[in-house]
Design a protein around this motif. Structure first.
Motif, PDB file in Angstrom:
ATOM      1  N   GLU A   1     -19.787   4.249  14.890  1.00  0.00           N
ATOM      2  CA  GLU A   1     -19.427   5.351  13.990  1.00  0.00           C
ATOM      3  C   GLU A   1     -17.915   5.464  13.857  1.00  0.00           C
ATOM      4  O   GLU A   1     -17.190   5.379  14.848  1.00  0.00           O
ATOM      5  N   THR A   2     -17.461   5.644  12.631  1.00  0.00           N
ATOM      6  CA  THR A   2     -16.121   6.165  12.358  1.00  0.00           C
ATOM      7  C   THR A   2     -16.290   7.320  11.375  1.00  0.00           C
ATOM      8  O   THR A   2     -16.852   7.128  10.290  1.00  0.00           O
ATOM      9  N   SER A   3     -15.843   8.496  11.773  1.00  0.00           N
ATOM     10  CA  SER A   3     -15.966   9.682  10.932  1.00  0.00           C
ATOM     11  C   SER A   3     -14.632  10.407  10.871  1.00  0.00           C
ATOM     12  O   SER A   3     -13.906  10.488  11.868  1.00  0.00           O
ATOM     13  N   VAL A   4     -14.319  10.936   9.688  1.00  0.00           N
ATOM     14  CA  VAL A   4     -13.120  11.734   9.454  1.00  0.00           C
ATOM     15  C   VAL A   4     -13.560  13.144   9.080  1.00  0.00           C
ATOM     16  O   VAL A   4     -14.531  13.326   8.332  1.00  0.00           O
ATOM     17  N   ALA A   5     -12.850  14.147   9.596  1.00  0.00           N
ATOM     18  CA  ALA A   5     -13.290  15.533   9.442  1.00  0.00           C
ATOM     19  C   ALA A   5     -12.107  16.459   9.192  1.00  0.00           C
ATOM     20  O   ALA A   5     -10.945  16.104   9.447  1.00  0.00           O
ATOM     21  N   HIS A   6     -12.445  17.665   8.717  1.00  0.00           N
ATOM     22  CA  HIS A   6     -11.432  18.691   8.435  1.00  0.00           C
ATOM     23  C   HIS A   6     -11.859  20.000   9.090  1.00  0.00           C
ATOM     24  O   HIS A   6     -13.044  20.328   9.097  1.00  0.00           O
ATOM     25  N   GLY A   7     -10.895  20.745   9.632  1.00  0.00           N
ATOM     26  CA  GLY A   7     -11.230  22.018  10.256  1.00  0.00           C
ATOM     27  C   GLY A   7     -10.139  22.486  11.186  1.00  0.00           C
ATOM     28  O   GLY A   7      -8.951  22.375  10.895  1.00  0.00           O
TER      29      GLY A   7
ATOM     30  N   GLU B   1       0.835  -1.199   0.000  1.00  0.00           N
ATOM     31  CA  GLU B   1       0.000   0.000   0.000  1.00  0.00           C
ATOM     32  C   GLU B   1       0.868   1.245   0.000  1.00  0.00           C
ATOM     33  O   GLU B   1       1.903   1.307   0.673  1.00  0.00           O
ATOM     34  N   ASP B   2       0.419   2.254  -0.753  1.00  0.00           N
ATOM     35  CA  ASP B   2       1.090   3.542  -0.875  1.00  0.00           C
ATOM     36  C   ASP B   2       0.228   4.578  -0.158  1.00  0.00           C
ATOM     37  O   ASP B   2      -0.884   4.883  -0.590  1.00  0.00           O
ATOM     38  N   TRP B   3       0.716   5.099   0.972  1.00  0.00           N
ATOM     39  CA  TRP B   3      -0.003   6.082   1.779  1.00  0.00           C
ATOM     40  C   TRP B   3       0.662   7.452   1.636  1.00  0.00           C
ATOM     41  O   TRP B   3       1.886   7.546   1.575  1.00  0.00           O
ATOM     42  N   ARG B   4      -0.159   8.515   1.631  1.00  0.00           N
ATOM     43  CA  ARG B   4       0.388   9.870   1.509  1.00  0.00           C
ATOM     44  C   ARG B   4      -0.071  10.732   2.683  1.00  0.00           C
ATOM     45  O   ARG B   4      -1.274  10.848   2.960  1.00  0.00           O
ATOM     46  N   LEU B   5       0.886  11.346   3.370  1.00  0.00           N
ATOM     47  CA  LEU B   5       0.574  12.251   4.469  1.00  0.00           C
ATOM     48  C   LEU B   5      -0.169  13.463   3.929  1.00  0.00           C
ATOM     49  O   LEU B   5       0.296  14.130   3.001  1.00  0.00           O
ATOM     50  N   GLN B   6      -1.330  13.750   4.496  1.00  0.00           N
ATOM     51  CA  GLN B   6      -2.135  14.862   4.033  1.00  0.00           C
ATOM     52  C   GLN B   6      -1.622  16.175   4.618  1.00  0.00           C
ATOM     53  O   GLN B   6      -1.297  16.251   5.807  1.00  0.00           O
ATOM     54  N   PRO B   7      -1.532  17.225   3.800  1.00  0.00           N
ATOM     55  CA  PRO B   7      -0.962  18.489   4.277  1.00  0.00           C
ATOM     56  C   PRO B   7      -1.765  19.075   5.432  1.00  0.00           C
ATOM     57  O   PRO B   7      -2.994  18.989   5.472  1.00  0.00           O
ATOM     58  N   SER B   8      -1.052  19.670   6.360  1.00  0.00           N
ATOM     59  CA  SER B   8      -1.665  20.393   7.465  1.00  0.00           C
ATOM     60  C   SER B   8      -0.660  21.394   7.989  1.00  0.00           C
ATOM     61  O   SER B   8       0.544  21.106   8.069  1.00  0.00           O
ATOM     62  N   ALA B   9      -1.153  22.562   8.377  1.00  0.00           N
ATOM     63  CA  ALA B   9      -0.306  23.495   9.094  1.00  0.00           C
ATOM     64  C   ALA B   9       0.067  22.887  10.440  1.00  0.00           C
ATOM     65  O   ALA B   9      -0.643  22.020  10.958  1.00  0.00           O
ATOM     66  N   PRO B  10       1.188  23.290  11.027  1.00  0.00           N
ATOM     67  CA  PRO B  10       1.509  22.807  12.372  1.00  0.00           C
ATOM     68  C   PRO B  10       0.347  23.070  13.323  1.00  0.00           C
ATOM     69  O   PRO B  10      -0.336  24.094  13.220  1.00  0.00           O
ATOM     70  N   GLY B  11       0.098  22.141  14.211  1.00  0.00           N
ATOM     71  CA  GLY B  11      -1.041  22.297  15.102  1.00  0.00           C
ATOM     72  C   GLY B  11      -1.083  21.204  16.141  1.00  0.00           C
ATOM     73  O   GLY B  11      -0.082  20.523  16.399  1.00  0.00           O
TER      74      GLY B  11
ATOM     75  N   TYR C   1     -14.507  20.859  13.508  1.00  0.00           N
ATOM     76  CA  TYR C   1     -14.142  19.925  12.448  1.00  0.00           C
ATOM     77  C   TYR C   1     -15.412  19.391  11.799  1.00  0.00           C
ATOM     78  O   TYR C   1     -16.273  18.828  12.473  1.00  0.00           O
ATOM     79  N   ARG C   2     -15.521  19.588  10.475  1.00  0.00           N
ATOM     80  CA  ARG C   2     -16.716  19.173   9.745  1.00  0.00           C
ATOM     81  C   ARG C   2     -16.448  17.844   9.045  1.00  0.00           C
ATOM     82  O   ARG C   2     -15.430  17.667   8.387  1.00  0.00           O
ATOM     83  N   ILE C   3     -17.391  16.902   9.178  1.00  0.00           N
ATOM     84  CA  ILE C   3     -17.203  15.541   8.688  1.00  0.00           C
ATOM     85  C   ILE C   3     -17.235  15.496   7.160  1.00  0.00           C
ATOM     86  O   ILE C   3     -18.148  16.025   6.527  1.00  0.00           O
ATOM     87  N   THR C   4     -16.243  14.829   6.592  1.00  0.00           N
ATOM     88  CA  THR C   4     -16.147  14.655   5.140  1.00  0.00           C
ATOM     89  C   THR C   4     -16.389  13.204   4.711  1.00  0.00           C
ATOM     90  O   THR C   4     -16.825  12.961   3.589  1.00  0.00           O
ATOM     91  N   LEU C   5     -16.109  12.240   5.593  1.00  0.00           N
ATOM     92  CA  LEU C   5     -16.310  10.817   5.313  1.00  0.00           C
ATOM     93  C   LEU C   5     -16.785  10.145   6.594  1.00  0.00           C
ATOM     94  O   LEU C   5     -16.285  10.448   7.678  1.00  0.00           O
ATOM     95  N   SER C   6     -17.746   9.206   6.463  1.00  0.00           N
ATOM     96  CA  SER C   6     -18.266   8.567   7.663  1.00  0.00           C
ATOM     97  C   SER C   6     -18.925   7.237   7.329  1.00  0.00           C
ATOM     98  O   SER C   6     -19.478   7.055   6.236  1.00  0.00           O
ATOM     99  N   THR C   7     -18.890   6.325   8.295  1.00  0.00           N
ATOM    100  CA  THR C   7     -19.664   5.093   8.180  1.00  0.00           C
ATOM    101  C   THR C   7     -21.146   5.340   8.395  1.00  0.00           C
ATOM    102  O   THR C   7     -21.968   4.457   8.129  1.00  0.00           O
TER     103      THR C   7
ATOM    104  N   CYS D   1      -5.130  15.783  14.451  1.00  0.00           N
ATOM    105  CA  CYS D   1      -3.778  16.043  13.961  1.00  0.00           C
ATOM    106  C   CYS D   1      -3.831  17.267  13.045  1.00  0.00           C
ATOM    107  O   CYS D   1      -4.114  17.146  11.854  1.00  0.00           O
ATOM    108  N   GLY D   2      -3.618  18.426  13.648  1.00  0.00           N
ATOM    109  CA  GLY D   2      -3.646  19.675  12.901  1.00  0.00           C
ATOM    110  C   GLY D   2      -5.026  19.971  12.354  1.00  0.00           C
ATOM    111  O   GLY D   2      -5.987  20.126  13.107  1.00  0.00           O
ATOM    112  N   GLU D   3      -5.128  20.029  11.032  1.00  0.00           N
ATOM    113  CA  GLU D   3      -6.387  20.373  10.367  1.00  0.00           C
ATOM    114  C   GLU D   3      -7.313  19.178  10.184  1.00  0.00           C
ATOM    115  O   GLU D   3      -8.393  19.311   9.617  1.00  0.00           O
ATOM    116  N   HIS D   4      -6.909  18.014  10.669  1.00  0.00           N
ATOM    117  CA  HIS D   4      -7.672  16.786  10.460  1.00  0.00           C
ATOM    118  C   HIS D   4      -8.032  16.152  11.796  1.00  0.00           C
ATOM    119  O   HIS D   4      -7.310  16.287  12.785  1.00  0.00           O
TER     120      HIS D   4
END
Length: 311
Positions: free
Chosen positions: A215-221, A136-146, A227-233, A174-177
């Motif tokens: 529930e498993t939910s991923v969010a950005h904010g 598997e190829d995983w990519r760290l998603q950008p985030s400002a320090p936080g 943090y607003r949910i973008t993906l969820s079970t 983790c920062g913006e996520h």
């Protein structure tokens, strides 16, 4: 107090941890199997705290089920919903492989039992299955320090009647996520897959509520704006706030955090065990070169850097 205030007043990190290069929010770019086939389309998210992981795996948006009452889903929609994957688990790093245990999962069996052989270069983290079944190829998603926050959920309780709403799970920021897992109040014991149980329960509101009390939910904010949910079970949770960011307090033992909140008008309480509370972490996209490798890269940059971009 708010989560930001909790972190600022009681910042800490555990003595044990996965390496810093493994921390943050990774999305899978691809999985390639030993039979020569590759998947680059499934939504797969990996959020890593110091000592536990949250993982979410969903089909493409147009192949996910719409938000509606569980009792209204057809057999085919229940089959799709029951094939979603979301979980959290304690993680242990031995210097080469990452393994998981003590999981809280939507699925009733472990679909990914192998440890992960991991190496990271730049924002790319490669995971090899020890069996050779896949890479598997995983990519760290950008985030400002936080902030880097890991809180493992012990239970969520309705304070009005004392009932347990959820057991097991966790919150990682983790920062913006951020991501949240809420486990079932009671385990589902069965010797068949969740999808088969769900199909058998079509139209049975009580049984479906038990099966999908998860529930498993991923969010950005951010900690300031939420943090607003973008993906969820749970389809109905999309675009909602992941959780209130106030109502937190450190308990006298110094090892647990309590959050008081209102859910559907009922007073509730979430009890967490602390993994880490860090106010400032840099989610670095680069891993650096050795001096010799840096010289080589600069010397050959006219061709090596011809089409490079961050992906």
């Amino acid at each position: 107090m708010t989560l930001a205030e909790l972190i600022a007043r009681y910042a800490r990190r555990p003595t044990s941890s996965v390496p810093d290069w493994m921390l943050g929010f990774f999305k899978r770019r691809s999985i390639s199997f030993a039979n020569g086939e590759t998947d680059v389309r499934t939504h797969v998210c990996w959020l890593q705290s110091r000592n536990f992981t949250i993982d979410l795996r969903l089909p493409l948006a147009d192949q996910q089920v719409p938000a509606k009452a569980l009792v209204e889903y057809s057999k085919e929609e229940l089959r799709i919903l029951a094939n979603y994957e979301g979980w959290e688990a304690l993680s242990t790093w031995d210097g080469q492989a990452l393994s998981w245990h003590s999981d809280t999962s939507l699925q009733l069996h472990n679909r990914w039992p192998k440890p992960a052989l991991l190496q990271r270069i730049g924002n790319c983290m490669i995971e090899f299955a020890p069996s050779g079944a896949y890479v598997e190829d995983w990519r760290l998603q950008p985030s400002a320090p936080g902030p880097l926050v890991g809180l493992r959920l012990i239970e969520e309780r309705n304070l009005a009647d004392g009932s347990i709403r959820h057991r097991g799970g966790g919150l990682i920021v983790c920062g913006e996520h951020a991501a949240l897992v809420l486990g079932r109040a009671e385990p589902v014991i069965a010797d068949i897959a969740l999808r088969d149980l769900a199909i058998q329960a079509v139209g049975d509101a009580e049984r479906l509520a038990q099966l999908f009390n998860f529930e498993t939910s991923v969010a950005h904010g951010s900690l300031e704006d939420g943090y607003r949910i973008t993906l969820s079970t749970r389809p109905e949770r999309l675009q909602q706030q992941l959780l209130p960011l106030d109502g937190f307090e450190l308990l006298p033992d110094g090892e647990r955090v309590r959050q008081r909140l209102s859910i559907d008008g009922a007073p509730c309480e979430r009890l967490f065990a602390i993994d880490t509370l860090e106010e400032h972490f840099v989610f670095e996209q680069a891993t650096g070169f050795t001096p010799a490798a840096r010289d080589w890269f600069e010397r050959e940059s006219q061709t090596l850097g011809r089409y490079t971009e961050v992906v």
